[in-house]
Enzyme design. Structure first.
Site, short mmCIF file in Angstrom:
data_model
loop_
_atom_site.label_atom_id
_atom_site.label_comp_id
_atom_site.label_asym_id
_atom_site.label_seq_id
_atom_site.Cartn_x
_atom_site.Cartn_y
_atom_site.Cartn_z
N ASP A 181 30.00 63.44 47.02
CA ASP A 181 28.66 64.01 46.95
C ASP A 181 28.67 65.52 47.17
O ASP A 181 27.61 66.13 47.30
CB ASP A 181 27.72 63.34 47.95
CG ASP A 181 28.24 63.43 49.38
OD1 ASP A 181 29.24 64.13 49.62
OD2 ASP A 181 27.63 62.79 50.27
N ASP A 399 18.52 60.06 44.30
CA ASP A 399 19.54 60.13 45.35
C ASP A 399 20.65 59.10 45.15
O ASP A 399 20.46 58.08 44.48
CB ASP A 399 18.86 59.89 46.71
CG ASP A 399 19.59 60.56 47.86
OD1 ASP A 399 20.75 60.98 47.67
OD2 ASP A 399 18.99 60.67 48.94
N GLU A 448 21.35 68.91 45.49
CA GLU A 448 21.92 68.98 46.84
C GLU A 448 23.36 69.47 46.71
O GLU A 448 23.59 70.65 46.54
CB GLU A 448 21.83 67.62 47.54
CG GLU A 448 22.17 67.68 49.01
CD GLU A 448 22.04 66.35 49.70
OE1 GLU A 448 21.80 66.34 50.92
OE2 GLU A 448 22.18 65.30 49.04
N GLU A 454 19.91 68.66 57.09
CA GLU A 454 19.83 67.37 57.77
C GLU A 454 21.14 66.97 58.43
O GLU A 454 21.16 66.03 59.24
CB GLU A 454 19.37 66.28 56.80
CG GLU A 454 20.30 66.03 55.64
CD GLU A 454 19.74 64.98 54.68
OE1 GLU A 454 19.19 63.97 55.16
OE2 GLU A 454 19.84 65.18 53.47
#
Length: 634
Positions: A181, A399, A448, A454
């Site tokens: 990711d 996501d 992202e 976060e």
């Protein structure tokens, strides 16, 4: 006159091709054949350059990247291997042709909305003894060098590349360990001393006085995502594809392997990755409106996502601030597999249409989170995308793709076309990183692919590296502004957290604070009420990767400035770079009792002195000064 010009161009191309063939025909043991490609209108020895070599002993090509005559990437292997051809060795040059690529285009998001790209493209046509063909395209611009492979005929699936980037000895490197990711910390290494392993394809190097950022562009479902592989003690970083076998049907054009190079300002301000990408596939972009958003996940978590009344309260707060969007994260919808979608009233299971109506009445658009697994089949996409459009939802935050496989990029191709058709803005999370997507699909506001707000593992050094690595290549959804989070590495500096809202570019700047945290910091709230999300110009004012960064971004006649620093408290001396004239500069810094706003009149070619606490930063806005002006507010 035009006829004479065409004749001269044709003669020049034929001469270049003939010379290339003659040089390539050197006997065994001779010096490598060498061809150079320079940036358009480059003065001798200045700007980026590419040097292509062919080893006469084995016919293997390599590429060197230079800047101002100095090597920033040593001669590095080139080549691609398919099921039926090894196109990394045994090559001979069949010909060369050059052309100039000159394009002007506009983007909806990014460092500047109006772009002018000018590059020299050289096409080198190679062949093997058994008749296999490989064309190598090399492009050189004022801020970078890129290459890609073109296979004119079908030679089977791709099983790998021999592409690599070799650094000069003693080069510095800023690298992030590879994750599927692309969410990992950046750290500084000696290029040879970095631990053995895999690294993200957004690696920054420094050789001498020049920087080089390795990236890629124009990656679609015709190919596979890439990462860098490093062996202990080596200065070479090899390209590794996600897929062991990339499916090919017919001819193939691979993505661009790009090296953005120059001084630090050139690299940071570069749009080279977008310049290499295809033109926009969306003809009407009038519905695409970047802007700040109140993101409710860090502000309220899953309970907020499941509550209509709480979401209405966030809409009210966004309306008071003048923020055009709220983003509703996980928890707002039931599992659609449990719904009877043959029932024409199945949508009534959700309260989202009521929230959209409520937001519309207050001038606030709604964007929604949705899991990739709920959009990974044609049936699911046909269920969700038209429904969200019908409800009036403005955008989707998709996501957990968590893959850079060829199959995943085929899904990206499909969902990008679908969201454009249904007028939905896009924010990808758990995703790949931008590879020219902002130009080709302008509804993509941000992605992202970053160890963001976060996370609880960030470091001050990581924050001060992102402007020179991940954020160079496109919109980055770091989600700044979460003043309530004690885990942030700049927790002692609210001014530094505020500065991130400018320092980090994102078409949808998802502000992650709670309403209470903003109300407790009226100067931060005031600043964030003014901040745009699309920029006319970006300048690096000061910086050193891993140590500090100060960027200025212009919206019309106002400059917004954000700065972050790692290490001890200091007084930062920041060159403004605004040119001549007088400017009113309002800074927001950390004070003993909270944030402090201070205005001063400065010349645009002087320095701004700003007090910065340890691991802190600042925010500022600058506007043209005139007699009696006391604020840059609109």
């Amino acid at each position: 006159m035009a006829v004479h010009v065409r004749i001269r161009i044709t003669v020049l191309t034929l001469c270049l091709a003939l010379a290339a063939v003659l040089v390539a025909a050197l006997p065994a043991g001779a010096e490598p054949a060498v061809w150079k490609v320079s940036a358009p209108s480059a003065h001798a020895g200045h700007g980026p350059g590419a040097v292509l070599r062919l080893d006469p002993s084995n016919g293997s090509p390599s590429l060197e990247v230079t800047h101002d005559g100095q090597t920033v990437i040593e001669p590095s292997p080139l080549g691609i291997v398919t099921e039926r051809a090894d196109l990394s060795t045994g090559l001979r040059l069949l010909g060369r042709s050059d052309r100039e690529v000159s394009e002007s285009y506009r983007t909806t998001v990014g460092k500047d909305r109006t772009r002018h790209a000018r590059m020299i493209e050289a096409r080198f046509r190679f062949g093997t003894a058994d008749g296999a063909r490989l064309d190598l395209l090399v492009r050189v611009s004022g801020d970078g060098v890129a290459y890609r492979y073109v296979l004119p005929a079908d030679t089977g699936d791709v099983v790998g590349e021999t592409s690599a980037f070799t650094l000069p000895a003693g080069s510095a490197a800023w690298l992030g360990k590879y994750r599927r990711d692309n969410e990992n910390l950046f750290a500084q290494y000696d290029a040879a001393g970095a631990p053995a392993g895999e690294y993200m394809m957004q690696a920054l190097f420094k050789a001498g006085d020049s920087y080089a950022l390795v990236a890629e562009s124009d990656l679609t479902g015709t190919y596979s995502g890439a990462r860098l592989v490093h062996d202990a003690g080596s200065v070479t970083y090899r390209v590794k594809l996600w897929d062991e076998q990339v499916q090919v049907d017919g001819a193939l054009t691979t993505p661009w392997r790009a090296v953005i190079t120059g001084d630090l300002a050139t690299v940071t301000e570069s749009t080279f990755v977008d310049d290499l990408a295809p033109s926009s596939k969306v003809r009407d972009t009038s519905w695409i409106k970047p802007a700040p958003a109140l993101w409710t996940w860090l502000a309220g978590g899953r309970p907020a996502g499941q509550s209509l009344e709480k979401q209405k309260a966030y809409v009210d707060y966004a309306a008071q601030r003048g923020w055009p969007y709220t983003v509703v994260d996980a928890g707002w919808y039931f599992d659609p597999d449990q719904w009877d979608v043959t029932d024409p009233d199945w949508q009534t299971n959700s309260w989202m249409p009521e929230l959209v109506r409520y937001g519309r009445e207050r001038g606030v658009g709604i964007q929604v989170w949705i899991h990739h697994r709920d959009l990974d089949t044609p049936e699911e996409r046909e269920r969700w995308l038209p429904t969200l459009e019908e409800w009036g939802v403005k955008g989707v935050k998709i996501d957990f793709m968590d893959s850079e496989a060829q199959e995943t990029f085929r899904w990206y191709d499909t969902i990008l076309a679908g969201t454009a058709e249904h007028h939905l803005l896009v924010n990808f999370h758990g995703s790949t990183i931008p590879k020219g997507v902002h130009r080709t699909w302008p509804q993509v506001m941000t992605m992202e692919g970053v160890n963001g707000e976060e996370k609880k593992t960030n470091t001050p050094e990581h924050l001060a590296t992102l402007p020179f690595t991940r954020n160079v290549i496109g919109g980055m959804d770091y989600t700044p502004g979460a003043f309530q989070r004690a885990e942030r590495p700049n927790a002692a500096s609210d001014a530094g957290e505020l500065g991130l809202s400018v320092l980090y570019e994102s078409g949808i700047q998802n502000l992650a604070g709670t309403p209470e945290s903003y109300d407790e910091r009226p100067e931060a709230r005031r600043f964030l009420e003014q901040i745009p999300a699309a920029w006319d110009e970006t300048k690096l004012l000061a910086g050193d990767p891993g140590k500090g960064a100060v960027l200025a971004r212009r919206d019309a006649e106002r400059w917004f400035i954000g700065g972050i620093f790692a290490g001890a408290a200091r007084t930062a001396e920041v060159p403004l770079r605004f040119g001549h004239g007088k400017w009113l500069v309002e800074t927001v810094t950390d004070g003993p009792g909270g944030l402090v706003r201070k205005g001063r009149m400065l010349r645009g070619d002087t320095k701004l002195s700003v007090p910065v606490v340890a691991n802190g930063g600042f925010a500022a806005v600058a506007c043209h000064w005139y007699q009696g002006r006391t604020s840059c507010d609109r």
